[in-house]
Every structure is written in structure tokens, then in C-alpha cells.
Design a protein around this motif. Structure first.
Motif, PDB file in Angstrom:
ATOM      1  N   SER A  13      11.181 -15.625  -6.377  1.00 17.45           N
ATOM      2  CA  SER A  13      11.143 -14.491  -6.943  1.00 17.45           C
ATOM      3  C   SER A  13       9.688 -14.150  -7.889  1.00 17.45           C
ATOM      4  N   LEU A  14       8.767 -14.908  -7.569  1.00 13.76           N
ATOM      5  CA  LEU A  14       7.202 -15.010  -8.076  1.00 13.76           C
ATOM      6  C   LEU A  14       6.308 -14.607  -7.160  1.00 13.76           C
ATOM      7  N   LYS A  19       7.520  -8.608  -7.283  1.00 10.73           N
ATOM      8  CA  LYS A  19       8.417  -9.602  -7.787  1.00 10.73           C
ATOM      9  C   LYS A  19       8.299  -9.816  -9.177  1.00 10.73           C
ATOM     10  N   ARG A  20       7.082 -10.182  -9.524  1.00  7.06           N
ATOM     11  CA  ARG A  20       6.919 -10.753 -10.778  1.00  7.06           C
ATOM     12  C   ARG A  20       7.198  -9.630 -11.908  1.00  7.06           C
ATOM     13  N   ASP A  21       6.989  -8.245 -11.610  1.00  2.00           N
ATOM     14  CA  ASP A  21       7.398  -7.264 -12.282  1.00  2.00           C
ATOM     15  C   ASP A  21       8.717  -7.231 -12.940  1.00  2.00           C
ATOM     16  N   VAL A  23      10.731  -9.849 -12.470  1.00  2.00           N
ATOM     17  CA  VAL A  23      11.058 -11.104 -13.489  1.00  2.00           C
ATOM     18  C   VAL A  23      10.704 -10.742 -14.855  1.00  2.00           C
ATOM     19  N   VAL A  41       9.939 -21.817 -14.683  1.00  2.00           N
ATOM     20  CA  VAL A  41       9.229 -21.132 -13.570  1.00  2.00           C
ATOM     21  C   VAL A  41       8.992 -22.253 -12.475  1.00  2.00           C
ATOM     22  N   MET A  44       4.657 -20.519  -7.234  1.00  2.00           N
ATOM     23  CA  MET A  44       5.036 -19.158  -6.730  1.00  2.00           C
ATOM     24  C   MET A  44       4.606 -19.261  -5.140  1.00  2.00           C
ATOM     25  N   SER A  83       1.947 -20.630 -12.441  1.00  2.00           N
ATOM     26  CA  SER A  83       3.115 -19.657 -12.651  1.00  2.00           C
ATOM     27  C   SER A  83       3.220 -19.468 -13.916  1.00  2.00           C
ATOM     28  N   VAL A  87       3.057 -15.444 -15.169  1.00  2.00           N
ATOM     29  CA  VAL A  87       4.100 -14.841 -15.333  1.00  2.00           C
ATOM     30  C   VAL A  87       3.837 -14.322 -17.171  1.00  2.00           C
ATOM     31  N   LYS A  90       1.799 -11.269 -17.206  1.00  2.00           N
ATOM     32  CA  LYS A  90       2.600 -10.171 -17.048  1.00  2.00           C
ATOM     33  C   LYS A  90       3.240  -9.713 -18.481  1.00  2.00           C
ATOM     34  N   THR A 237      17.416 -11.909  -8.609  1.00  2.00           N
ATOM     35  CA  THR A 237      16.287 -11.251  -9.479  1.00  2.00           C
ATOM     36  C   THR A 237      16.119  -9.749  -8.880  1.00  2.00           C
TER      37      THR A 237
END
Length: 407
Positions: A13-14, A19-21, A23, A41, A44, A83, A87, A90, A237
Motif C-alpha cells: 500500500s506504500l 498509493k500513499r495518497d 493511504v 506502517v 515501502m 515509512s 507517510v 503526506k 487500500t
């Protein structure tokens, strides 16, 4: 403090900014629903990605092939720490403050069995303070610290374990495990095309499915959640599906999943096993050869699927332990053979308890489809068979059909 929700995001998911968006969207959605999220987390990406755990290990081995267990754990803990900040940044870009925490800073105290450490206690005070300060705690999964200050890792599925142990310590309303599948399925969809997602499943059933080869959640994490009765949801996710809820009992109002004749929750297979045969030189040595189990136990080798007869003792071990198993058997001068062409398939369901004829249904389904059974074992919730590796897909589909799991 109420309304705490632990959200765990795996490496799948990372791996990319996009993908991080997604999350971060999940985290913000939980806030908008009135929860105080605690985020866990993983590292990645997969092997080859710059910050993946395997990449870091290979980088260290460029100079010298062996890494001592202490230093390997120290290195392996880095990916999750990276991670937490990535994250967090973000979230910061979307207007939310966070606090990145290592496993040690999150209060996870472990023993010193590097590489597969056990959690001894959790002191969540720092996480609780971050929540009081309206910060989003982002915790590095898969890791902790010993009482003497050494960094440790929790082994396979360690981030799931981190999430569940924090859920228990914080008295969270739920733990959400986000992955790349919709939830717990009745079988591996890559092998059984008509596998379906279960809405609900018990701790016992999902723990047994995980132990028997399903990769959706680690059995140790399930045991922790079960002990403290913290509900766990397995979600994707990449979608808004409700996923699967794991709890102590299924919702009795769910007419779709609860049927009087629903014996089996799912089927699974373990391919990473090897069959070991210990063969007495003479029949009188049978009792002595039973002592091989003590020798294996002293070496920390867990065995399964034991069948003891005067002419032969058989059991299975995880494939990664074959070399160690051979060392023990050679050192103790046992005659042995090892086979790697078999796998273990299992049907799992709480509904099987006390129900006659389930083993018969399993045998009939496999025989009808030309699958030879080399050995069987059963418990209250699980029936397992040893079969040829080449028959894996055929056997799983046959059992899935036999118990009407696609309905």
C-alpha cells in the motif's frame, strides 16, 4: 480515551506516491468519521525498491556476506522508520500534524530473540499523549526494543502483530489491516477463481486459515486480538469495500454467511513444507527413534502432521528449517529421508465441530478429482491432507466446490 482506531498499512500500500495518497485518504476518512487514528506502517515496496527490507539487507551484504542477528535487526528496522516519516509528510501536506515513532518510542518491549522476537509488554503512554495533543501517531511496525535497549524485529507478519498489540493496549474500537485484497477469502483467488470474500469470520477460523497458508494476516496477530477481543477488519487500500470483520463470534443476523449447513469457512494450502521420514534400522529401535522429537524441540524446530508407526515415523517441517533439521538428525545418527514434493491442504471451519462425515466429504472430493492423499490429520476446526504439489489447484477447487463456498 474512546474512538481510537488502529490502521495498519502494508508495503503493497506504500510503494508509490499514488498509493500513499490513497493511504492518507483512508486516514483522513477515519478522522472525518470521528475516530482518533493510530497508524502502523510497514516498509515501502517489494524487493528491489530502494527502501525495501530486502534491498537494505543486500546492500549490507555487498561488503561481507554474513550479518550478525543484532545488526541485521537494526538494519531491518530502518524500512518501517522511513515509512513513518514519508507517510507523515503526506499527511502534513494535507493539513494534518503527525508524530512519527519507532517501535521503541511507541513503548513496545520485547525479548532478545533477534529476527523473531516476542512482545513482553507495551507502554502506550507516548501514543496516548500524541492523541491528546491532536497529533496522528505513525508507528513503525515489525519492531520493538529490549529492556537493555537493543532494537529487535518481530518476524514474518510483524506489522500485523504491532497493530493488534497496540489495539489491545489502547483499548481501540477496532484494528484495520489494509492490504491489496478485499478481505479474507474462502480460498486463494489465484488458485480458485470463484473464491469469495467473507463478511465475517471468527478469530479461531482466520487464525487457523492463516496458519494453514492463507497470507491475509499473521496467526500471532490474531491470537493477540482474540485474547483482548479487539475486532479486526481486513480491507483493501484500493477500494471502499467493507472487507472482512474478525471477531469472537459471527453476527447472527447475517443470513448470507451464517447457514445451518455451513461447515467450512475456507480452504488453504501450505507449500513451504517438507516431509521427513525417520526410519528405524531395526523394529526394536522404534521407541528410541521417537526421541528424535526431543532433539528437534531442543533445536527450536517445530514439527507438524506427526504419524508414528513401528516401521516409520513421519512429520513435516517448514522448508526453511530443512537444513537445520538435517543437521539435528545427522548429529543424533537417525536414519531419515526428506521429500519436498508434497504440500498440505486444509479445510477450516468452526461449523465442523461435532459434525460427523466431514472427513468423508473431503476424501470423496479429492478422490473424485484424482487427487491422491498421503496422510490426513484433523482437529475440531481443521482437516488437513498431504498431497502432491502438482495437485494443489485441482484439490483446492474440488474442496471449495464440495463445501459450496462460492455460494
Amino acid at each position: 480515551m474512546r474512538n481510537i482506531l488502529v490502521q495498519k498499512f502494508g508495503g503493497s500500500s506504500l510503494g508509490t506516491p499514488e498509493k500513499r495518497d490513497l493511504v492518507v485518504d483512508k486516514i483522513i476518512d477515519s478522522i472525518n468519521q470521528g475516530y482518533k487514528p493510530v497508524v502502523v506502517v510497514s516498509a515501502m515496496g517489494c524487493a528491489g525498491a530502494p527502501y525495501a527490507t530486502d534491498t537494505l539487507i543486500n546492500l549490507a551484504k555487498e561488503s561481507y556476506g554474513y550479518i550478525n542477528p543484532r545488526d541485521k535487526d537494526l538494519l531491518m528496522s530502518c524500512g518501517e522508520v522511513i515509512s513513518t516519516v514519508v507517510v507523515g509528510q503526506k499527511l502534513k501536506s494535507r493539513g494534518y500534524d503527525y508524530q512519527a515513532l519507532t517501535g521503541a518510542q511507541a513503548g513496545i518491549i520485547t525479548d532478545d530473540n533477534y529476527g523473531d522476537t516476542k512482545i513482553l509488554e507495551v507502554n502506550p503512554d507516548r501514543i496516548s499523549q500524541a492523541l491528546e495533543d491532536d497529533l496522528i501517531p505513525i508507528v513503525a511496525g515489525f519492531q520493538g526494543i529490549t529492556e537493555t535497549g537493543e532494537i529487535t524485529t518481530l518476524g514474518r507478519g510483524g506489522s500485523d502483530t504491532t497493530a493488534c498489540v497496540l489495539g489491545a493496549a489502547l483499548h481501540a474500537e477496532m484494528v484495520e489491516i489494509y492490504t491489496d485484497v478485499e478481505g479474507v477469502m474462502t480460498a486463494d483467488p489465484d488458485l480458485v477463481p470463484d473464491a469469495k470474500t467473507l463478511k465475517h469470520i471468527t478469530y479461531t477460523e482466520v487464525g487457523e486459515l492463516a496458519y494453514q497458508g492463507a497470507k491475509v494476516i499473521h496467526p500471532r496477530a490474531v491470537e493477540i486480538a482474540k485474547l483482548e477481543e479487539v475486532p479486526v477488519a481486513i480491507k483493501s487500500t484500493f477500494s471502499n469495500e467493507v472487507g472482512t470483520v474478525i471477531s469472537s463470534k459471527l453476527k447472527q443476523t447475517d443470513k448470507m454467511d451464517i447457514k445451518g449447513d455451513q461447515l467450512v469457512a475456507g480452504v488453504a494450502s501450505r507449500t513451504n513444507v517438507s516431509l521427513v521420514k525417520v526410519i528405524p534400522r531395526e523394529e526394536k529401535e522404534f521407541a528410541t527413534d521417537l526421541d528424535c522429537f526431543e532433539a528437534l524441540a531442543q533445536a527450536g524446530i517445530s514439527v507438524d502432521f506427526i504419524n508414528a508407526r513401528s516401521e516409520m515415523i513421519t512429520f513435516i517441517v517448514s522448508s526453511e528449517l530443512v537444513e537445520k533439521t538435517e543437521e539435528v538428525l545427522v548429529k543424533t545418527e537417525y536414519n531419515y529421508e526428506i521429500s519436498n514434493n508434497l504440500i498440505k491442504i486444509s479445510v477450516v471451519g468452526a461449523g465442523m465441530t461435532g459434525q460427523p462425515g466431514v472427513m468423508s466429504k473431503v476424501v470423496q472430493a479429492l478422490e473424485k478429482n484424482g487427487v491422491s492423499i498421503y496422510q490426513t490429520t484433523d482437529s475440531h476446526t481443521t482437516i488437513s491432507c498431504l498431497i502432491k504439489k502438482d495437485d494443489e489447484k485441482k484439490a483446492l477447487c474440488a474442496l471449495h466446490d464440495q463445501f459450496n463456498l462460492a455460494e
